[in-house]
Scaffold this active site. Structure first.
Site, PDB file in Angstrom:
ATOM      1  N   CYS A  97       0.582  -1.171  -0.277  1.00 48.65           N
ATOM      2  CA  CYS A  97       0.220  -0.004   0.370  1.00 48.65           C
ATOM      3  C   CYS A  97       0.859   0.819   0.019  1.00 48.65           C
ATOM      4  O   CYS A  97       1.496   1.478   1.119  1.00 48.65           O
ATOM      5  CB  CYS A  97      -1.081  -0.275   1.005  1.00 48.65           C
ATOM      6  SG  CYS A  97      -1.701   1.128   1.113  1.00 48.65           S
ATOM      7  N   CYS A 141       0.049   3.269   2.768  1.00 42.07           N
ATOM      8  CA  CYS A 141       0.966   3.131   3.529  1.00 42.07           C
ATOM      9  C   CYS A 141       2.179   3.473   3.914  1.00 42.07           C
ATOM     10  O   CYS A 141       2.556   3.585   5.355  1.00 42.07           O
ATOM     11  CB  CYS A 141       0.050   1.874   3.850  1.00 42.07           C
ATOM     12  SG  CYS A 141      -1.042   1.200   3.704  1.00 42.07           S
TER      13      CYS A 141
END
Length: 124
Positions: free
Chosen positions: A30, A33
C-alpha cells in the site's frame, strides 16, 4: 519509543495493559501506508507515553476482519480499551498531532456514559 507489531496473539493484552494505543492498520503493498509510516514513527518518538502499534493486514487478516478494516491505512485510537477513533486515510503530521491532542483531552467517563446510553437505546 518504537512501534509495536500487533498480532492476534498480543492484541488483547496490548490494549488491556495500556491506557492509550494508536493502531496503524497497513500493508506492505500500500503506497499511502508507506507514506504514512514515517509520520507514525515520528509520532511514536514525540508521544513516547502512547503505545504506537501496527497491524499488517496481510499477515493478520483475522484482526483486519474483526475490526472491519476495508481501506488502508486505517488509524484507530483506543483509550481505556474503548475505540474512540477509527478512520481510513494517511494523515499529515500536523493532523495526527491534532488528533492525538483531541484524544488526550477526551473525558473517558463521559465517553463510556454515552456508549452505555447508545447501547441502551439500541436495546430498547
Amino acid at each position: 519509543m518504537a512501534t509495536v507489531e500487533l498480532t492476534k496473539d498480543n492484541f488483547a493484552d496490548t490494549l488491556k495493559d495500556n491506557d492509550f494505543v494508536l493502531i496503524d492498520f497497513w500493508a506492505d503493498w500500500c503506497g499511502p501506508c508507506r507514506q504514512f509510516a514515517p509520520v507514525f514513527e515520528q509520532s511514536s518518538v514525540k508521544n513516547a507515553d502512547i503505545v504506537h502499534a501496527k497491524v499488517d493486514t496481510e499477515a493478520q487478516r483475522e484482526l483486519a476482519f474483526e475490526f472491519k478494516i476495508q481501506s488502508i491505512p486505517t488509524l484507530m485510537i483506543v483509550r481505556d480499551q474503548t475505540v474512540i477513533y477509527s478512520e481510513p486515510g494517511a494523515l499529515p503530521s500536523e493532523a495526527l498531532e491534532s488528533l492525538i491532542t483531541q484524544a488526550r483531552e477526551l473525558d473517558m467517563e463521559e465517553v463510556r456514559q454515552k456508549i452505555a446510553e447508545q447501547s441502551g437505546e439500541a436495546g430498547a
